[in-house]
Every structure is written in C-alpha cells, then in structure tokens.
Design a protein around this motif. Structure first.
Motif, PDB file in Angstrom:
ATOM      1  N   MET A   1     -14.976   9.082  -6.659  1.00 24.32           N
ATOM      2  CA  MET A   1     -14.453   7.815  -7.068  1.00 24.32           C
ATOM      3  C   MET A   1     -13.379   7.984  -8.133  1.00 24.32           C
ATOM      4  O   MET A   1     -12.377   7.287  -8.126  1.00 24.32           O
ATOM      5  CB  MET A   1     -15.631   6.965  -7.574  1.00 24.32           C
ATOM      6  CG  MET A   1     -15.279   5.558  -7.882  1.00 24.32           C
ATOM      7  SD  MET A   1     -14.937   4.715  -6.339  1.00 24.32           S
ATOM      8  CE  MET A   1     -14.580   3.124  -6.892  1.00 24.32           C
ATOM      9  N   ARG A   2     -13.620   8.929  -9.058  1.00 24.72           N
ATOM     10  CA  ARG A   2     -12.638   9.183 -10.115  1.00 24.72           C
ATOM     11  C   ARG A   2     -11.333   9.708  -9.538  1.00 24.72           C
ATOM     12  O   ARG A   2     -10.254   9.359 -10.014  1.00 24.72           O
ATOM     13  CB  ARG A   2     -13.187  10.190 -11.112  1.00 24.72           C
ATOM     14  CG  ARG A   2     -14.308   9.653 -11.941  1.00 24.72           C
ATOM     15  CD  ARG A   2     -14.770  10.693 -12.914  1.00 24.72           C
ATOM     16  NE  ARG A   2     -15.976  10.273 -13.593  1.00 24.72           N
ATOM     17  CZ  ARG A   2     -16.681  11.010 -14.404  1.00 24.72           C
ATOM     18  NH1 ARG A   2     -16.291  12.240 -14.643  1.00 24.72           N
ATOM     19  NH2 ARG A   2     -17.763  10.547 -14.976  1.00 24.72           N
ATOM     20  N   TYR A   3     -11.436  10.581  -8.551  1.00 24.08           N
ATOM     21  CA  TYR A   3     -10.243  11.158  -7.965  1.00 24.08           C
ATOM     22  C   TYR A   3      -9.387  10.089  -7.292  1.00 24.08           C
ATOM     23  O   TYR A   3      -8.158  10.112  -7.368  1.00 24.08           O
ATOM     24  CB  TYR A   3     -10.616  12.247  -6.945  1.00 24.08           C
ATOM     25  CG  TYR A   3     -11.363  13.387  -7.582  1.00 24.08           C
ATOM     26  CD1 TYR A   3     -10.741  14.219  -8.507  1.00 24.08           C
ATOM     27  CD2 TYR A   3     -12.694  13.632  -7.272  1.00 24.08           C
ATOM     28  CE1 TYR A   3     -11.429  15.268  -9.099  1.00 24.08           C
ATOM     29  CE2 TYR A   3     -13.386  14.672  -7.858  1.00 24.08           C
ATOM     30  CZ  TYR A   3     -12.735  15.495  -8.776  1.00 24.08           C
ATOM     31  OH  TYR A   3     -13.408  16.515  -9.351  1.00 24.08           O
ATOM     32  N   LEU A   4     -10.050   9.144  -6.643  1.00 22.19           N
ATOM     33  CA  LEU A   4      -9.333   8.058  -5.996  1.00 22.19           C
ATOM     34  C   LEU A   4      -8.611   7.214  -7.035  1.00 22.19           C
ATOM     35  O   LEU A   4      -7.449   6.829  -6.842  1.00 22.19           O
ATOM     36  CB  LEU A   4     -10.321   7.200  -5.182  1.00 22.19           C
ATOM     37  CG  LEU A   4      -9.703   6.060  -4.380  1.00 22.19           C
ATOM     38  CD1 LEU A   4      -8.708   6.605  -3.369  1.00 22.19           C
ATOM     39  CD2 LEU A   4     -10.788   5.268  -3.692  1.00 22.19           C
ATOM     40  N   LEU A   5      -9.255   6.945  -8.157  1.00 23.25           N
ATOM     41  CA  LEU A   5      -8.648   6.169  -9.234  1.00 23.25           C
ATOM     42  C   LEU A   5      -7.433   6.898  -9.809  1.00 23.25           C
ATOM     43  O   LEU A   5      -6.399   6.283 -10.074  1.00 23.25           O
ATOM     44  CB  LEU A   5      -9.678   5.894 -10.334  1.00 23.25           C
ATOM     45  CG  LEU A   5      -9.187   5.080 -11.521  1.00 23.25           C
ATOM     46  CD1 LEU A   5      -8.752   3.688 -11.062  1.00 23.25           C
ATOM     47  CD2 LEU A   5     -10.263   4.976 -12.573  1.00 23.25           C
ATOM     48  N   ALA A  10      -1.525   7.392 -10.352  1.00 19.16           N
ATOM     49  CA  ALA A  10      -0.318   8.209 -10.224  1.00 19.16           C
ATOM     50  C   ALA A  10       0.681   7.534  -9.297  1.00 19.16           C
ATOM     51  O   ALA A  10       1.894   7.535  -9.553  1.00 19.16           O
ATOM     52  CB  ALA A  10      -0.680   9.590  -9.702  1.00 19.16           C
ATOM     53  N   ALA A  11       0.207   6.957  -8.215  1.00 20.66           N
ATOM     54  CA  ALA A  11       1.106   6.267  -7.283  1.00 20.66           C
ATOM     55  C   ALA A  11       1.706   5.027  -7.931  1.00 20.66           C
ATOM     56  O   ALA A  11       2.889   4.710  -7.721  1.00 20.66           O
ATOM     57  CB  ALA A  11       0.345   5.886  -6.018  1.00 20.66           C
ATOM     58  N   ALA A  12       0.925   4.310  -8.728  1.00 26.36           N
ATOM     59  CA  ALA A  12       1.429   3.103  -9.392  1.00 26.36           C
ATOM     60  C   ALA A  12       2.510   3.445 -10.408  1.00 26.36           C
ATOM     61  O   ALA A  12       3.457   2.683 -10.596  1.00 26.36           O
ATOM     62  CB  ALA A  12       0.281   2.361 -10.068  1.00 26.36           C
ATOM     63  N   ILE A  13       2.401   4.581 -11.054  1.00 22.35           N
ATOM     64  CA  ILE A  13       3.410   4.991 -12.038  1.00 22.35           C
ATOM     65  C   ILE A  13       4.665   5.492 -11.331  1.00 22.35           C
ATOM     66  O   ILE A  13       5.784   5.199 -11.738  1.00 22.35           O
ATOM     67  CB  ILE A  13       2.826   6.072 -12.963  1.00 22.35           C
ATOM     68  CG1 ILE A  13       1.743   5.456 -13.845  1.00 22.35           C
ATOM     69  CG2 ILE A  13       3.909   6.697 -13.825  1.00 22.35           C
ATOM     70  CD1 ILE A  13       0.970   6.470 -14.661  1.00 22.35           C
ATOM     71  N   ALA A  14       4.511   6.240 -10.255  1.00 24.38           N
ATOM     72  CA  ALA A  14       5.659   6.827  -9.568  1.00 24.38           C
ATOM     73  C   ALA A  14       6.421   5.816  -8.716  1.00 24.38           C
ATOM     74  O   ALA A  14       7.626   5.952  -8.512  1.00 24.38           O
ATOM     75  CB  ALA A  14       5.187   7.983  -8.692  1.00 24.38           C
ATOM     76  N   LEU A  15       5.777   4.794  -8.218  1.00 20.52           N
ATOM     77  CA  LEU A  15       6.411   3.835  -7.324  1.00 20.52           C
ATOM     78  C   LEU A  15       7.572   3.080  -7.961  1.00 20.52           C
ATOM     79  O   LEU A  15       8.644   3.005  -7.360  1.00 20.52           O
ATOM     80  CB  LEU A  15       5.355   2.862  -6.775  1.00 20.52           C
ATOM     81  CG  LEU A  15       5.813   1.932  -5.668  1.00 20.52           C
ATOM     82  CD1 LEU A  15       6.286   2.744  -4.460  1.00 20.52           C
ATOM     83  CD2 LEU A  15       4.692   0.995  -5.272  1.00 20.52           C
TER      84      LEU A  15
END
Length: 145
Positions: A1-5, A10-15
């Motif tokens: 679950m932590r890995y998914l978070l 990371a995707a939200a920051i890079a997008l």
C-alpha cells in the motif's frame, strides 16, 4: 500500500512539470521557484592532508612506549614481572628501561602460561587514555627460552 502511495505522489509531482514543458514553457522548476544554488565547496590544498597524517614510529622499549602517542605499533622484548591484581589478562612487563602494563587476551595467549620471570616478545599497539598510564594491547606473544 505504501509503495502505491509513493508512486501516486511521484506521478502527481512530475505531471505538472511535463504539462508545462509541453505547453511551450521552457522554464525549469528551479527557475520558477527562486531557489538559491548551494555555494561551491572550497577545495583543500593537498599539502593540508599530508600535514594532518602523522607517521607512527614503531616502539621498541618500555621507556619509549610510555611517551608514545596513541595507537603506536610496539614490539617489546622483556620479562613478565607479575599479573595485575583485579585486572583480567593484564600483566606487568619489564625490559630494563622501565615497567608497563600489557593487556594480553585469552585468544592471544592460546593456553600459554605466563608466570613471573617468563621472557617474552610482545607485539601490539600502545593505548593511551586521558589521565591514565599507557597500556600495550598485545596481539601476539612469543615465549623466549
């Protein structure tokens, strides 16, 4: 679950960065946030390092060992005078120039009996502690007959 978070964060920051670059804005993230770059480190001159390292001379007598710096290598030929009372595996060694304590562990002794009067060659390092007499940490014992 932590890995998914972590992946979602990371995707939200890079997008947004990728969207800004795709829209024609060529400014980087560092330019838009006015972040100061770290000051460059001052390189030390090579001669400073050479002065900081002191070569330790091998100690060959008890009188030199008593004034030697910490961790000095030592090779002392002397006689066991006595075992120190209350100290496990500590012996008093004399070589004609003085007396000092030698810490000889059971692994180093390997079953050898060090009775008073036994002539030995001790190899090890000098340990100097504040406000205490130097002690030789013995790494090898050779009984001389």
């Amino acid at each position: 679950m932590r890995y998914l978070l972590v992946l979602i964060m990371a995707a939200a920051i890079a997008l947004p960065v990728q969207a800004a670059n795709a829209a024609g804005n060529t400014a980087s993230v560092g330019d838009s946030q006015d972040v100061a770059a770290p000051a460059p480190r001052k390189a030390k001159a090579s001669h400073d390092k050479k002065q900081a390292v002191a070569k330790l001379q091998e100690v060959d007598s008890v009188s030199k060992a008593l004034t030697a710096p910490n961790k000095s290598p030592a090779l002392i030929v002397g006689t066991i005078v006595e075992k120190v009372d209350g100290q496990k595996n500590h012996y008093i060694v004399e070589d004609g120039t003085g007396r000092m304590t030698a810490a000889i562990g059971p692994k180093v002794l390997m079953g050898k009996n060090l009775a008073p009067g036994t002539k030995v060659r001790l190899k090890g390092r000098i340990k100097v502690a504040a406000d205490k007499a130097p002690v030789m940490g013995v790494r090898a014992v050779h009984i001389i007959k």
